[in-house]
Design an enzyme around this catalytic site. Sequence first.
Site, PDB file in Angstrom:
ATOM      1  N   ARG A   6      52.377  32.438  53.607  1.00  0.00           N
ATOM      2  CA  ARG A   6      53.673  31.763  53.674  1.00  0.00           C
ATOM      3  C   ARG A   6      54.790  32.717  53.315  1.00  0.00           C
ATOM      4  NH1 ARG A   6      54.873  26.426  53.191  1.00  0.00           N
ATOM      5  NH2 ARG A   6      56.856  27.348  53.776  1.00  0.00           N
ATOM      6  N   GLU A  77      62.951  22.658  61.224  1.00  0.00           N
ATOM      7  CA  GLU A  77      62.463  21.998  60.010  1.00  0.00           C
ATOM      8  C   GLU A  77      62.914  20.535  60.003  1.00  0.00           C
ATOM      9  OE1 GLU A  77      60.536  22.247  56.916  1.00  0.00           O
ATOM     10  OE2 GLU A  77      60.223  24.184  57.823  1.00  0.00           O
ATOM     11  N   ARG A  89      61.572  29.685  57.493  1.00  0.00           N
ATOM     12  CA  ARG A  89      60.235  29.661  56.910  1.00  0.00           C
ATOM     13  C   ARG A  89      59.241  30.253  57.907  1.00  0.00           C
ATOM     14  NH1 ARG A  89      62.835  25.069  55.003  1.00  0.00           N
ATOM     15  NH2 ARG A  89      62.523  24.578  52.807  1.00  0.00           N
ATOM     16  N   ARG A 115      59.220  28.214  45.827  1.00  0.00           N
ATOM     17  CA  ARG A 115      57.898  28.322  45.191  1.00  0.00           C
ATOM     18  C   ARG A 115      57.945  29.295  44.015  1.00  0.00           C
ATOM     19  NH1 ARG A 115      53.184  26.495  47.714  1.00  0.00           N
ATOM     20  NH2 ARG A 115      52.420  26.842  45.605  1.00  0.00           N
TER      21      ARG A 115
END
Length: 120
Positions: A6, A77, A89, A115
């Site tokens: 990711r 998204e 992303r 994150r």
Amino acid sequence: MMRGIRGATTVQENEAEEIVSHAYELVADMVHQNNVDANDVVSILFTVTEDLNAAFPAKAVRKIEGWTYVPVMCMQEIPVPGSLGKCIRVMMTVNTSAKQEEVHHVYHYGATVLRPDLKK
């Protein structure tokens, strides 16, 4: 074994050059941190928030020598209220012997808030 790597980044403006350059910087860092070879990549999926439409971030992959045949796709998204804006992303699916906890997920610029638990 296939694993997902990711990554995410943000841009300041909905401007083609900035979108492609930040996407390139992100993918290059993902490749470097995970020792990814183009022949091991299954596919790369990019998403952008609804406020980004000046360029396809997937164009960045075509700037990497030897990555001509890597399948890439761009999508929008889900526009969740309050979510991070001007965000790109990436989900890179690769064949690797790395364990899940050995995969280095990469977050640049404003996307580091997505994150914080994965910061290394």
